[in-house]
Every structure is written in C-alpha cells, then in structure tokens.
Design a protein around this motif. Sequence first.
Motif, PDB file in Angstrom:
ATOM      1  N   GLU A   1       0.829  -1.208   0.000  1.00  0.00           N
ATOM      2  CA  GLU A   1       0.000   0.000   0.000  1.00  0.00           C
ATOM      3  C   GLU A   1       0.865   1.261   0.000  1.00  0.00           C
ATOM      4  O   GLU A   1       0.601   2.210  -0.751  1.00  0.00           O
ATOM      5  N   ALA A   2       1.908   1.252   0.827  1.00  0.00           N
ATOM      6  CA  ALA A   2       2.811   2.408   0.887  1.00  0.00           C
ATOM      7  C   ALA A   2       3.527   2.602  -0.446  1.00  0.00           C
ATOM      8  O   ALA A   2       3.717   3.735  -0.913  1.00  0.00           O
ATOM      9  N   TYR A   3       3.922   1.490  -1.072  1.00  0.00           N
ATOM     10  CA  TYR A   3       4.610   1.568  -2.362  1.00  0.00           C
ATOM     11  C   TYR A   3       3.703   2.152  -3.444  1.00  0.00           C
ATOM     12  O   TYR A   3       4.107   3.029  -4.214  1.00  0.00           O
ATOM     13  N   LEU A   4       2.461   1.668  -3.500  1.00  0.00           N
ATOM     14  CA  LEU A   4       1.531   2.121  -4.535  1.00  0.00           C
ATOM     15  C   LEU A   4       1.041   3.547  -4.293  1.00  0.00           C
ATOM     16  O   LEU A   4       0.520   4.194  -5.204  1.00  0.00           O
ATOM     17  N   ALA A   5       1.205   4.045  -3.060  1.00  0.00           N
ATOM     18  CA  ALA A   5       0.806   5.420  -2.759  1.00  0.00           C
ATOM     19  C   ALA A   5       1.816   6.424  -3.318  1.00  0.00           C
ATOM     20  O   ALA A   5       1.521   7.610  -3.432  1.00  0.00           O
ATOM     21  N   LYS A   6       2.996   5.948  -3.678  1.00  0.00           N
ATOM     22  CA  LYS A   6       4.036   6.824  -4.226  1.00  0.00           C
ATOM     23  C   LYS A   6       3.870   6.970  -5.740  1.00  0.00           C
ATOM     24  O   LYS A   6       3.581   5.990  -6.428  1.00  0.00           O
ATOM     25  N   ARG A   7       4.057   8.184  -6.211  1.00  0.00           N
ATOM     26  CA  ARG A   7       3.960   8.416  -7.654  1.00  0.00           C
ATOM     27  C   ARG A   7       4.952   7.537  -8.411  1.00  0.00           C
ATOM     28  O   ARG A   7       4.601   6.906  -9.413  1.00  0.00           O
ATOM     29  N   ASP A   8       6.191   7.476  -7.936  1.00  0.00           N
ATOM     30  CA  ASP A   8       7.199   6.679  -8.618  1.00  0.00           C
ATOM     31  C   ASP A   8       6.901   5.186  -8.546  1.00  0.00           C
ATOM     32  O   ASP A   8       7.300   4.432  -9.429  1.00  0.00           O
ATOM     33  N   GLY A   9       6.219   4.744  -7.472  1.00  0.00           N
ATOM     34  CA  GLY A   9       5.876   3.334  -7.358  1.00  0.00           C
ATOM     35  C   GLY A   9       4.995   2.870  -8.503  1.00  0.00           C
ATOM     36  O   GLY A   9       5.291   1.880  -9.181  1.00  0.00           O
ATOM     37  N   VAL A  10       3.917   3.592  -8.743  1.00  0.00           N
ATOM     38  CA  VAL A  10       3.001   3.252  -9.839  1.00  0.00           C
ATOM     39  C   VAL A  10       3.690   3.449 -11.182  1.00  0.00           C
ATOM     40  O   VAL A  10       3.552   2.624 -12.102  1.00  0.00           O
ATOM     41  N   ASP A  11       4.450   4.520 -11.310  1.00  0.00           N
ATOM     42  CA  ASP A  11       5.136   4.818 -12.566  1.00  0.00           C
ATOM     43  C   ASP A  11       6.074   3.689 -12.963  1.00  0.00           C
ATOM     44  O   ASP A  11       6.118   3.277 -14.133  1.00  0.00           O
ATOM     45  N   LYS A  12       6.816   3.136 -12.008  1.00  0.00           N
ATOM     46  CA  LYS A  12       7.769   2.073 -12.337  1.00  0.00           C
ATOM     47  C   LYS A  12       7.070   0.757 -12.666  1.00  0.00           C
ATOM     48  O   LYS A  12       7.573  -0.030 -13.475  1.00  0.00           O
TER      49      LYS A  12
END
Length: 262
Positions: free
Chosen positions: A36-47
């Motif tokens: 959840e924390a990873y997907l909350a980051k813009r770069d997480g979804v982007d990568k």
Amino acid sequence: MDSKASTTATPLLNREKPNNLPSNPKKERDFLNHVEAYLAKRDGVDKLLKISRYATKIILASSALPETLTLTHRLKSFESSVGVSRKAFRLGKFVQDVNGLRNSNFDSNEDLVLSLIAYGGEGLYFFVEQFIWLAKSGLIDSKHSRSLQKISAWAEFIGYVGSISLKFRDLNRISEDEKCLKSSIEIAITRGNKCQEEKERLSILCEKKLMKRLSVVQDAADALMALADIRDGDGPFLGPLSISLAGMLSALISTHKNWVSC
C-alpha cells in the motif's frame, strides 16, 4: 528519464553524505501495508507501468509474435497507451529538482557544476515532458511533438552525465569511509575491544554502496535510452531490443529502490 538515484518521487540524485547513516535501516513490516505504501508513491506506480511497457516492447522487438497476429496489434496499442500514461506522472515533477538543487551542500566548485548539470538537465527534461504529454493528448498541436522530444532527450542525457559523475564521487567518499571503518574495527579487535556499533555502521555503508552502484547502472541504462532518442535508434546497441532490455533493467532497479525506501 526514469530514476534516478531516486533516487519522494525518487530524484535522479540521491546524494546523502556517507557519514549520515540511519540508525535502524531495516524494520519488519506487514507485506500488504508495504504494498500500500509503495503504490501510494507516484514513482511506485510509474515504475510498475514502466515494467509493463518494456516487457511489452521486449516481446515486440524480439519478433516472437507474427506482425499479422491480432495480439501483436493489441500489444503495440497497449505499449503506446502506457507510454502516454507515464508522462502524466511527470506533471510538476521538475519541482523536486529545483528543491534538490536548493537544498544541496557543495563541497567544491566541481560539485556545484556537476549538480547544476544533473539537476538542471533532469529538471528541464521533466518540464518539457509535460508539454509532450499535452501534445500526445491532443491539447497542443502534434507538429511540436518532434522538436519537444529532441529537447527532452538532450536534457535527459546531459542530466544523466552529471548524475553519474556525482554518484562516482559519492562512491569514492563511501569507499574512503568504509576503509576507515575497517581499519578501526581491525584495531579494536587486536585490542580485544567490542566494536558492534562499528560493524553495524560498516554493514550500512556496504548496503549504501550497493544501492549507489545500482543507481549508477540505472542511470547508464536510462542514458542509453536517451541517446537512442537523440540518434533515432541509429547506432550500435541502440536497436529496439537493446533499448527495451535497458529500459527493463532500469525499471527493475528503480522498483527495487522504491520498494526498499517505503
């Protein structure tokens, strides 16, 4: 440009001083909370989108599927759509480079110049990418798209040259600190003293050194892709399959860095 040493949306540069080490680098964390924390980051979804896009490009560039196959056309459409979608994640991202440059401490004039090149190049790249997205989305006349892409590619490439140079300097500093710590540990052991704290600091330094090296590899892969855009794919190692593999390598390293930083 997808980074950096981003190392937040991870910025192209991740230039912590080697002596500023975290006291507890690893914590046990529930896996789903971590996701959840990873997907909350813009770069997480982007990568994640980047991995999807370059996995598709690798399949298409390898000629594993016939051109006439319906799936091939769908994959091409998917790859193109994901490419446009990723550009939307760069809206306002140039601000992180402005702040990164403002908050940097420069040990020398060479550090200052390289930081201006790195942050300036990446910042200009992200700024221009906003207009490329508007052009591809149809709001701006598409006739400007080609020239904007050239400016974006040059800015990205120059930014990575500065970034890689700075990260090599950081690696040298980390290696010096590592050498000093190892010397201190050896002296402490010969005197029969406990050196648990020094060993923990050495472990953190080794991990930091590994992450910095991975960041250099990622920047080199992204720089290769920028060079391919500048030269329109004309040159050794600039073919579709080579660039797709470089993109996947960059995406995997960046995903790992973002995951660890969550």
